[in-house]
Design a protein around this motif. Sequence first.
Motif, short mmCIF file in Angstrom:
data_model
loop_
_atom_site.label_atom_id
_atom_site.label_comp_id
_atom_site.label_asym_id
_atom_site.label_seq_id
_atom_site.Cartn_x
_atom_site.Cartn_y
_atom_site.Cartn_z
N ASP A 46 0.83 -1.20 0.00
CA ASP A 46 0.00 0.00 0.00
C ASP A 46 0.86 1.25 0.00
N GLU A 47 0.31 2.34 -0.55
CA GLU A 47 0.97 3.64 -0.48
C GLU A 47 0.16 4.54 0.43
N VAL A 48 0.84 5.14 1.40
CA VAL A 48 0.21 6.04 2.36
C VAL A 48 1.07 7.30 2.42
N ASP A 49 0.49 8.44 2.08
CA ASP A 49 1.23 9.71 2.10
C ASP A 49 2.57 9.59 1.37
N ASP A 50 2.54 9.07 0.15
CA ASP A 50 3.75 8.91 -0.68
C ASP A 50 4.81 7.99 -0.09
N ARG A 51 4.41 7.14 0.85
CA ARG A 51 5.33 6.13 1.40
C ARG A 51 4.75 4.76 1.06
N LYS A 52 5.62 3.83 0.66
CA LYS A 52 5.17 2.49 0.28
C LYS A 52 5.45 1.51 1.42
N VAL A 53 4.45 0.67 1.73
CA VAL A 53 4.60 -0.37 2.75
C VAL A 53 5.61 -1.41 2.24
N ALA A 54 6.59 -1.73 3.09
CA ALA A 54 7.60 -2.75 2.77
C ALA A 54 7.32 -4.05 3.50
N ALA A 55 6.66 -3.95 4.67
CA ALA A 55 6.39 -5.14 5.49
C ALA A 55 5.36 -4.77 6.55
N ILE A 56 4.81 -5.79 7.20
CA ILE A 56 3.96 -5.59 8.37
C ILE A 56 4.55 -6.44 9.49
N ASP A 57 4.67 -5.83 10.67
CA ASP A 57 5.14 -6.52 11.87
C ASP A 57 3.92 -6.84 12.73
N TYR A 58 3.54 -8.13 12.80
CA TYR A 58 2.35 -8.57 13.52
C TYR A 58 2.68 -8.93 14.97
N THR A 59 1.83 -8.44 15.88
CA THR A 59 1.95 -8.78 17.29
C THR A 59 0.58 -9.18 17.83
N THR A 60 0.58 -9.86 18.96
CA THR A 60 -0.67 -10.29 19.58
C THR A 60 -0.48 -10.47 21.06
N LYS A 133 1.81 -3.54 12.47
CA LYS A 133 2.53 -2.27 12.34
C LYS A 133 3.08 -2.24 10.92
N GLU A 134 2.54 -1.32 10.10
CA GLU A 134 3.03 -1.18 8.73
C GLU A 134 4.38 -0.49 8.74
N ILE A 135 5.35 -1.17 8.17
CA ILE A 135 6.71 -0.61 8.09
C ILE A 135 6.92 -0.14 6.65
N PHE A 136 7.24 1.14 6.51
CA PHE A 136 7.41 1.71 5.17
C PHE A 136 8.85 1.55 4.70
N GLU A 137 9.04 1.75 3.38
CA GLU A 137 10.38 1.61 2.80
C GLU A 137 11.40 2.55 3.44
N ASP A 138 10.91 3.71 3.94
CA ASP A 138 11.83 4.66 4.60
C ASP A 138 12.04 4.33 6.08
N GLU A 139 11.53 3.16 6.52
CA GLU A 139 11.64 2.65 7.89
C GLU A 139 10.74 3.35 8.90
N SER A 140 9.92 4.32 8.45
CA SER A 140 8.91 4.87 9.35
C SER A 140 7.79 3.82 9.45
N TYR A 141 6.83 4.02 10.36
CA TYR A 141 5.76 3.04 10.50
C TYR A 141 4.48 3.69 10.99
N GLN A 142 3.39 2.94 10.85
CA GLN A 142 2.11 3.31 11.44
C GLN A 142 1.36 2.02 11.75
N TRP A 143 0.42 2.10 12.71
CA TRP A 143 -0.38 0.93 13.05
C TRP A 143 -1.47 0.77 12.02
N LYS A 144 -1.64 -0.44 11.52
CA LYS A 144 -2.61 -0.75 10.47
C LYS A 144 -4.02 -0.80 11.04
N VAL A 145 -4.96 -0.29 10.23
CA VAL A 145 -6.40 -0.40 10.57
C VAL A 145 -7.01 -1.34 9.55
N ASN A 146 -7.68 -2.41 10.01
CA ASN A 146 -8.31 -3.37 9.09
C ASN A 146 -9.46 -2.70 8.36
N GLN A 147 -9.56 -2.99 7.06
CA GLN A 147 -10.64 -2.45 6.22
C GLN A 147 -11.83 -3.41 6.24
#
Length: 147
Positions: A46-60, A133-147
């Motif tokens: 996904d692309e969010v604010d001109d940043r592309k998701v590179a991976a998701i880090d899942y926790t529980t 946690k969506e990890i972007f190509e620039d190594e920034s991140y945000q918590w994912k919201v399920n659609q």
Amino acid sequence: MSEHKKRNIFIEGPISPAFIAESISKHNTQTEIGGHSIFLGQVRADEVDDRKVAAIDYTTYEEMALKRMSEIRESIFAAYPLICMHVYHSLGVVKTGEICLFVFTSSKHRKAAIEACNACVESIKENLPVWGKEIFEDESYQWKVNQ
């Protein structure tokens, strides 16, 4: 608790195609099965604010998640005439293009397998306490919201 035992559904990292193939092949001796349905969830770039998701880090919170998954499992078996159901969810880092969720239902006839698989996936998305946690190509991140 009924005859459907509580299982650990979590796999560290991505779910491999070999694991999926082996899971399917284990059912060839269960000749009462007439249909399988499979859902594979894949991490999107996904692309969010001109940043592309590179991976998701899942926790529980594993204890809570396994209890909740047991409840989901029981509700699906109560609603559909399934022979078996398997669910696996990744924990840790899963890169784009890799599989993070594998739901596999089997029944005597295809309709029950397909409907149960869909109901299970929807219930997991709504009710299972797994956070991404969506990890972007620039190594920034945000918590994912399920659609």
